[in-house]
Enzyme design. Sequence first.
Site, PDB file in Angstrom:
ATOM      1  N   GLY A 101       1.013  -8.083   5.765  1.00 42.81           N
ATOM      2  CA  GLY A 101       0.353  -9.376   5.592  1.00 42.81           C
ATOM      3  C   GLY A 101       1.282 -10.544   5.911  1.00 42.81           C
ATOM      4  O   GLY A 101       2.442 -10.355   6.266  1.00 42.81           O
ATOM      5  N   ASN A 141      -2.563   7.188  16.631  1.00 45.75           N
ATOM      6  CA  ASN A 141      -1.330   7.106  15.851  1.00 45.75           C
ATOM      7  C   ASN A 141      -1.058   8.496  15.279  1.00 45.75           C
ATOM      8  O   ASN A 141      -1.877   9.038  14.541  1.00 45.75           O
ATOM      9  CB  ASN A 141      -1.571   6.060  14.744  1.00 45.75           C
ATOM     10  CG  ASN A 141      -0.369   5.794  13.873  1.00 45.75           C
ATOM     11  OD1 ASN A 141      -0.119   6.503  12.910  1.00 45.75           O
ATOM     12  ND2 ASN A 141       0.368   4.751  14.194  1.00 45.75           N
ATOM     13  N   CYS A 154       6.349   5.464   8.626  1.00 43.79           N
ATOM     14  CA  CYS A 154       5.594   5.281   7.385  1.00 43.79           C
ATOM     15  C   CYS A 154       6.545   5.317   6.195  1.00 43.79           C
ATOM     16  O   CYS A 154       7.231   6.312   5.983  1.00 43.79           O
ATOM     17  CB  CYS A 154       4.517   6.348   7.205  1.00 43.79           C
ATOM     18  SG  CYS A 154       3.614   6.097   5.667  1.00 43.79           S
ATOM     19  N   LEU A 156      -0.910   8.350   3.978  1.00 42.03           N
ATOM     20  CA  LEU A 156      -1.444   8.924   5.219  1.00 42.03           C
ATOM     21  C   LEU A 156      -2.571   9.928   4.979  1.00 42.03           C
ATOM     22  O   LEU A 156      -2.546  11.046   5.499  1.00 42.03           O
ATOM     23  CB  LEU A 156      -0.311   9.520   6.076  1.00 42.03           C
ATOM     24  CG  LEU A 156       0.620   8.469   6.687  1.00 42.03           C
ATOM     25  CD1 LEU A 156       1.829   9.117   7.343  1.00 42.03           C
ATOM     26  CD2 LEU A 156      -0.118   7.603   7.694  1.00 42.03           C
ATOM     27  N   VAL A 184       6.117  -4.269  13.715  1.00 41.65           N
ATOM     28  CA  VAL A 184       6.752  -3.408  12.745  1.00 41.65           C
ATOM     29  C   VAL A 184       5.724  -2.691  11.885  1.00 41.65           C
ATOM     30  O   VAL A 184       4.610  -3.164  11.736  1.00 41.65           O
ATOM     31  CB  VAL A 184       7.659  -4.223  11.791  1.00 41.65           C
ATOM     32  CG1 VAL A 184       8.818  -4.843  12.521  1.00 41.65           C
ATOM     33  CG2 VAL A 184       6.885  -5.317  11.036  1.00 41.65           C
ATOM     34  N   THR A 198       5.269  -1.282   7.853  1.00 38.00           N
ATOM     35  CA  THR A 198       5.417  -2.070   6.616  1.00 38.00           C
ATOM     36  C   THR A 198       6.834  -2.003   6.045  1.00 38.00           C
ATOM     37  O   THR A 198       7.605  -1.094   6.351  1.00 38.00           O
ATOM     38  CB  THR A 198       4.426  -1.564   5.563  1.00 38.00           C
ATOM     39  OG1 THR A 198       4.594  -0.151   5.445  1.00 38.00           O
ATOM     40  CG2 THR A 198       2.999  -1.866   5.950  1.00 38.00           C
ATOM     41  N   ASN A 211       0.822  -1.209   0.000  1.00 38.85           N
ATOM     42  CA  ASN A 211       0.000   0.000   0.000  1.00 38.85           C
ATOM     43  C   ASN A 211       0.853   1.254   0.000  1.00 38.85           C
ATOM     44  O   ASN A 211       1.961   1.267   0.533  1.00 38.85           O
ATOM     45  CB  ASN A 211      -0.972   0.010   1.196  1.00 38.85           C
ATOM     46  CG  ASN A 211      -0.405   0.738   2.400  1.00 38.85           C
ATOM     47  OD1 ASN A 211      -0.459   1.961   2.507  1.00 38.85           O
ATOM     48  ND2 ASN A 211       0.182  -0.026   3.318  1.00 38.85           N
TER      49      ASN A 211
HETATM   50  C1  LIG Z   1      -3.674   0.145   4.151  1.00 41.48           C
HETATM   51  C2  LIG Z   1      -2.722   0.323   5.296  1.00 41.48           C
HETATM   52  C3  LIG Z   1      -2.652   1.566   5.949  1.00 41.48           C
HETATM   53  C4  LIG Z   1      -1.767   1.738   7.016  1.00 41.48           C
HETATM   54  N1  LIG Z   1      -1.728   2.958   7.663  1.00 41.48           N
HETATM   55  C5  LIG Z   1      -0.924   3.113   8.743  1.00 41.48           C
HETATM   56  C6  LIG Z   1      -0.923   4.329   9.475  1.00 41.48           C
HETATM   57  O1  LIG Z   1      -1.681   5.270   9.204  1.00 41.48           O
HETATM   58  N2  LIG Z   1      -0.060   4.455  10.518  1.00 41.48           N
HETATM   59  C7  LIG Z   1       0.777   3.414  10.899  1.00 41.48           C
HETATM   60  O2  LIG Z   1       1.554   3.558  11.853  1.00 41.48           O
HETATM   61  N3  LIG Z   1       0.766   2.236  10.230  1.00 41.48           N
HETATM   62  C8  LIG Z   1      -0.059   2.057   9.188  1.00 41.48           C
HETATM   63  N4  LIG Z   1      -0.075   0.854   8.529  1.00 41.48           N
HETATM   64  C9  LIG Z   1       0.781  -0.251   9.002  1.00 41.48           C
HETATM   65  C10 LIG Z   1       0.011  -1.236   9.891  1.00 41.48           C
HETATM   66  O3  LIG Z   1      -0.496  -0.590  11.040  1.00 41.48           O
HETATM   67  C11 LIG Z   1       0.916  -2.424  10.316  1.00 41.48           C
HETATM   68  O4  LIG Z   1       2.046  -1.921  10.984  1.00 41.48           O
HETATM   69  C12 LIG Z   1       1.390  -3.248   9.129  1.00 41.48           C
HETATM   70  O5  LIG Z   1       0.394  -3.336   8.133  1.00 41.48           O
HETATM   71  C13 LIG Z   1       1.826  -4.659   9.530  1.00 41.48           C
HETATM   72  O6  LIG Z   1       0.766  -5.382  10.114  1.00 41.48           O
HETATM   73  P1  LIG Z   1      -0.208  -6.385   9.245  1.00 41.48           P
HETATM   74  O7  LIG Z   1       0.698  -7.271   8.446  1.00 41.48           O
HETATM   75  O8  LIG Z   1      -1.012  -7.115  10.288  1.00 41.48           O
HETATM   76  O9  LIG Z   1      -1.045  -5.517   8.376  1.00 41.48           O
HETATM   77  C14 LIG Z   1      -0.945   0.654   7.451  1.00 41.48           C
HETATM   78  C15 LIG Z   1      -1.030  -0.585   6.792  1.00 41.48           C
HETATM   79  C16 LIG Z   1      -1.916  -0.775   5.745  1.00 41.48           C
HETATM   80  C17 LIG Z   1      -1.979  -2.127   5.078  1.00 41.48           C
END
Ligand SMILES: Cc1cc2nc3c(=O)[nH]c(=O)nc-3n(C[C@H](O)[C@H](O)[C@H](O)COP(=O)(O)O)c2cc1C
Length: 312
Positions: free
Chosen positions: A216, A98, A129, A72, A190, A192, A68
């Site tokens: 993911g 956040n 980010c 923000l 963590v 992404t 993605n």
């Molecule tokens: C669509 C999307 C938007 C995200 N937006 C934020 C965000 O605004 N702030 C943040 O700290 N992390 C953001 N993340 C990261 C997630 O909070 C998380 O750290 C990351 O996706 C790993 O976890 P997961 O594999 O369970 O998704 C975002 C992730 C995704 C997929």
Amino acid sequence: MNLSTRIGSLVLPNPLIAASGCFGYGVEYSDVVDLSTLGGVAVKGLFLAEREGHPPPRIVETPSGMLNAIGLQGIGVHRFVREKLPELRDRRAIVFVNICGTTIDEYVELARILSDAQGVAALELNISCPNIKEGGITFGCSLTGTHNVVSAVRKVTSLPVIPKLTPNVTDVASFARAAEDAGADAVSLVNTFLAMALDVETRRPKLSNIVGGLSGPAIRPIAVRMVYECRRVVKLPIIGMGGIATAADVLEFMIAGANDVQVGTANFVDPFIWRTLLAGLEDYMTRHRIVKLSEIIGTIDTTQREQAWISS
Ligand SMILES: Cc1cc2nc3c(=O)[nH]c(=O)nc-3n(C[C@H](O)[C@H](O)[C@H](O)COP(=O)(O)O)c2cc1C
């Protein structure tokens, strides 16, 4: 059975927190999920001002993951406090806000505003980010930057301060230590992984921003390793995340050293995942005769396995 966990003075009913950016501002889900049954809700990253984010395409599916570059997009802190926080409060959600800034002053200002607002449980500092040009990760990729932003926010708030670390560094544990030295109450990790995908027919990147953040199941083993590395060097509570989709995944993070976890991408696949995860944790506790779930934190057994095959 006791599934509760603690971050400083904050007690969570269970370790399952909705990850930022994957659960809106929480209120969007309140008809399908009883927010008060979650360990917490980390809301979408907020700047002081509203932001549009990047133009589409902003999301691409990848093998066992998702890429993605939302950029923000958000409603800004003032609208959040006015329009979303009252409902979150009414629904008795434990709210992790956040926050994102382009300067240390912006993080400080956000922390001040949110400390004065009623219903905020903790501040998660997004210094990680990977897909915006300014701010955020610039702090998160520098030990001094991490230390400076955490200590500046620490000075202006009594809310728990939780910097969210980037995996896009060589030694994530040194960043956890910098956060601990600066007065953080916990670290989350963590965010992404910086990544990209191309369409070979057109030779164009699949995301408008060219690069984005990978999340993911594809990232889970790397995230587990990073939690394990941080657990070895800091005493702070760790909120682990990255690809959690089952109760076994939650347990894997906790046994590696996480006190709590966040679930992001899997919530897009199954918005009802929370009850499945809770049921799975309870089943594990029954089978292993565990009364208090937090007993398993950091209990990884790294002693040599019996090598039965040698004698057979
Ligand atoms: C669509 C999307 C938007 C995200 N937006 C934020 C965000 O605004 N702030 C943040 O700290 N992390 C953001 N993340 C990261 C997630 O909070 C998380 O750290 C990351 O996706 C790993 O976890 P997961 O594999 O369970 O998704 C975002 C992730 C995704 C997929």
